[in-house]
Design a protein around this motif. Sequence first.
Motif, PDB file in Angstrom:
ATOM      1  N   HIS A   1      12.527   5.154   0.282  1.00 17.86           N
ATOM      2  CA  HIS A   1      11.495   5.763   1.120  1.00 17.86           C
ATOM      3  C   HIS A   1      10.139   5.165   0.791  1.00 17.86           C
ATOM      4  N   MET A   2       9.371   4.819   1.854  1.00 21.51           N
ATOM      5  CA  MET A   2       8.042   4.259   1.702  1.00 21.51           C
ATOM      6  C   MET A   2       7.032   5.351   2.066  1.00 21.51           C
ATOM      7  N   LEU A   3       6.238   5.826   1.080  1.00 22.37           N
ATOM      8  CA  LEU A   3       5.307   6.945   1.266  1.00 22.37           C
ATOM      9  C   LEU A   3       3.877   6.428   1.317  1.00 22.37           C
ATOM     10  N   ASN A   4       3.104   6.951   2.300  1.00 21.02           N
ATOM     11  CA  ASN A   4       1.698   6.593   2.433  1.00 21.02           C
ATOM     12  C   ASN A   4       0.864   7.718   1.834  1.00 21.02           C
ATOM     13  N   VAL A   5       0.261   7.465   0.681  1.00 17.26           N
ATOM     14  CA  VAL A   5      -0.498   8.506  -0.033  1.00 17.26           C
ATOM     15  C   VAL A   5      -1.953   8.508   0.399  1.00 17.26           C
ATOM     16  N   ASN A   6      -2.453   7.336   0.815  1.00 19.77           N
ATOM     17  CA  ASN A   6      -3.843   7.228   1.296  1.00 19.77           C
ATOM     18  C   ASN A   6      -4.848   7.702   0.263  1.00 19.77           C
ATOM     19  N   LYS A   7      -4.722   7.217  -0.962  1.00 19.27           N
ATOM     20  CA  LYS A   7      -5.660   7.562  -2.013  1.00 19.27           C
ATOM     21  C   LYS A   7      -6.219   6.278  -2.619  1.00 19.27           C
TER      22      LYS A   7
ATOM     23  N   SER B   1       0.828  -1.221   0.000  1.00 24.94           N
ATOM     24  CA  SER B   1       0.000   0.000   0.000  1.00 24.94           C
ATOM     25  C   SER B   1       0.853   1.258   0.000  1.00 24.94           C
ATOM     26  N   HIS B   2       2.160   1.069  -0.157  1.00 22.35           N
ATOM     27  CA  HIS B   2       3.055   2.209  -0.106  1.00 22.35           C
ATOM     28  C   HIS B   2       3.606   2.535  -1.484  1.00 22.35           C
TER      29      HIS B   2
ATOM     30  N   TYR C   1      -1.402   3.598  -8.827  1.00 25.95           N
ATOM     31  CA  TYR C   1      -1.446   3.473  -7.372  1.00 25.95           C
ATOM     32  C   TYR C   1      -2.593   2.548  -7.016  1.00 25.95           C
TER      33      TYR C   1
ATOM     34  N   PRO D   1      -3.671   0.751  -3.668  1.00 26.73           N
ATOM     35  CA  PRO D   1      -3.515   0.388  -2.248  1.00 26.73           C
ATOM     36  C   PRO D   1      -4.208  -0.932  -1.945  1.00 26.73           C
TER      37      PRO D   1
END
Length: 946
Positions: free
Chosen positions: A914-920, A878-879, A942, A944
């Motif tokens: 880097h692991m980014l959480n976009v939450n989309k 999910s990242h 993307y 998730p």
Amino acid sequence: MQLISKNILSYLVSFSNKRKGLQIGFTLFLLIFLSQSAVQAQSISVTDVLVTPVCAGSDVTVTFDTYNGKGTKNYYDSGTTYIVYLSDPTGTAGWTEINRFTNTSFPYAGGNDTKNSGIQQIVTIPASTIFGAGYRIAVGSTGPTFDAVTGAGASNNPFTITALPTITGTTSGSRTGTGTVVLGADASTGTINWYAAATAGGSLGTGSSFTTLPISTTTTYYVDATTVNGCTTTMRTAIVATVYTPSDYRSIASGNWNSLATWQRFNGSIWEALTGVAPLLLPTSDENTITIRNGHTVTVTAAATIDQCIVELGGQVTVNSGITWTIDDGTGIDLSVDGKILNAGTITTSGTFQCNTGATLDLGTGIINGSGSFVLNSGAGIITAHPQGLSTTAGTGNIQLTGTKTYSATANFTYNGIVAQRTGNGLSAASNLTIDNAIGVVQDNNILVSGTLTINASKKLEVSAGKELSVTGTITNNAGTSGLVLQSDATGTASLMHNSDNIPATVQRYISGPVEGWHFLSSPVFNQGISGSWLPVGSYGTGNPATGTGYDLYLWDEPSFSFKYKLDVTPMGWNSVHPGIDFSVGRGYLYSVQAVNPTKEFLGDLNNGPINYPITSTITDPLDPDRAFNLVGNPYPSSVDWQASSGWDRTKLENSVGGHDMWVWNPTANNYGVFNSASGVGTNSINRYLAPMQGYFIKASGDGNLGFDNAVRVHTGAGNWFKNAGIKNGVIRLSVQSEEGSGADEALIQFGYSDSKQGASKLFSHVATAPSLYMSSNKEDYSVRYMTDTAENKSVPLEFKAGKDGFYNLAFNFDSKEFDFVQLEDRFSKITTAINPSTVYRFKALEKNGSSRFVLHFSEADTAIDKELTAMVYMDGSHLAVDLKAVDVQTEVTVFDVSGKLILRKDLEGSAVHMLNVNKATQILLVRLKNEKGRMNTKILYTPLK
């Protein structure tokens, strides 16, 4: 000359005897009387004989003088008859009359006491006169009479008479058909001369033996003899060269070749026996067809020469030891065999020797030599006991002909020597091959047997290291494991392709490399115990060679992700995953020994046909780079082809760019190489062929079986465990080597794919000091990367880990025509180097250094702000993952949706992921990376996790 009458002398002697008292006085009276009334007698004196020496039977000129007596009756004249006498060789006795003549032409002188000088006469010495050097001639006469029978008046100069030579014997000759005939003659002395006519004509030759020119009809020749001083026989002697018309011969019974009772001859109407029928000729090369018939065995006990000979099925010719049987080169096939030839002697041929279907040629240790050719046709059989076997090389083995030698690939071969034998390079294929030699037969050539390979009880066939034996029919080995030996040494390993089950054999495995080096192996038999020589004593464990072990043996347990040691008797040790006492079929083992390059042996029944080996994938962490690896092995006594079009069941292997990867340990590099079945390229010298007994790793996608059958088996690569596949277009091969000898590694980048894929996973060495060269992407490490082209992949990060501190050399192998620009960036040393196929980049590395050291660039370096960054963006669960390991400065990341709305802006440190959480929700995102060295724009789906 004054002579006294015989009558008066007789009277005087008589009177003297009677009157001895008056003897003296009366004698004086008589002498006085005779001196006044004596009569002179005629005589002859030989003065010369020409010539000396003289040949018996030749003419000589005799010169003599005559002396007239008193009175006309004592005068020599034209009416006088002269008598010539010849002495014996002593010149003093044996006077024999040899001539009488009158000489009417000589001018005789008349009167008392006159002399006629120089009378000559030619006389002939008798031809039967023997040799002698003291011969003399005397001449007597009648009318008047002079008695020379005792040699009176003989010549004072003895002369030599040479006896005439004689022809003491002749040998006629004969032949059949047109050709030469050898004739012979003997003489008492002198040189023998040969002529074509009884008289006149020049000599055709000299000597006791004479070979005629080719003749087609019976011809008479003549001989005489001549001594050194020119004495020649009185006449020439005739000798006949007989020419017979060629006939067909056939055997009438078993027997000797040189026995008339063995043969019949066709006279144009019927077959007739030779006994009692002229001419009494045995069959030779001059005849027409010679046939040895069914049921007859003809034995050659003396030298014989033949041509156009046929040995029928069921017939046999036996050539005895020490005997030469010669086959001439005539019309057509010179020896055609449908039956059997048993040769203990020598067969010499200048023609064609042909064995047909059903024939048997039993050569023993005998030889066939000459300038002719040999043909062993399909279905024929040949038996040899010669140590060198059957060869195509002149002067070697049974068949030593200098002409061509042809051995049919579907003929039958038997080796039955009583000393060590080699097959010879004449055997490359056979219908049936029988081994009947207890000492052993060593294979020289690669051999294909399409029918049956039979090894008789207590006999042995040894397949030489590096040689191939293919049996597409069946194998019958009645000698057990010692009867079939596949050899292995430093030059390679023998290879066997077969279809028969339960074939006992000994399969050798030469352990190469340094002492205690690691080797991955697998058993080619299904009942070899892990015992005996496989578990030698040594100093491992105790330090004492008498009480420790001389080996290390491990197997890989995928569920526990660990190697299990053979001597680990704990509940989680070896026996927990390997309860059997034999090597498992299809399993790979890690093996090391203290001994220097020993040759190990697998004894048992050879593996054959379909084999399914269970594999597992039980590691639960999907990010574990070593998940699902299984150590398997080639179970056959031949190589297997990882790219074979059929025979593999790899449905439970992880897919890699449409193919499947396999990893093989390279003990020279102390590292693994990987090969992909679809791309056809590999690293660390690994290619598509897995050698016999080779262990290797595969990666499972789930629990199941790795299946293979005989369709994957090949001979290629059996004699060479690691072979470089060479340069492939669009490929860059990178290899690193420790200068301290701690090991090497290799990575590979292949361009030309429709889209950039991940590649073949990196399997790290179990040797801690070995270096590692690989590429990382999405938290996976790869030995091989598959990419589109250098336009889309201008830069590729390259990871390196030092196994120990020291210096290393990085080398490159690629086709310069495929790449316009290649540059290596060393991020630690801040050095950028132009690369070509001969470049070797030397650098120092420490164990503590990070792995993100190198970057390969395929376009010119640019310091402008729009330079493409060497970074990667991808989804990881999910990242949103941003890989900046190849970027050494802080970088700004901005994320937009497709409408251009800013979703995220953040500064990220370089040299990290880097692991980014976009939450989309699931959507297409635009990602932009930017720093002072360049930028990168990319799109990503993307998605998730729910």
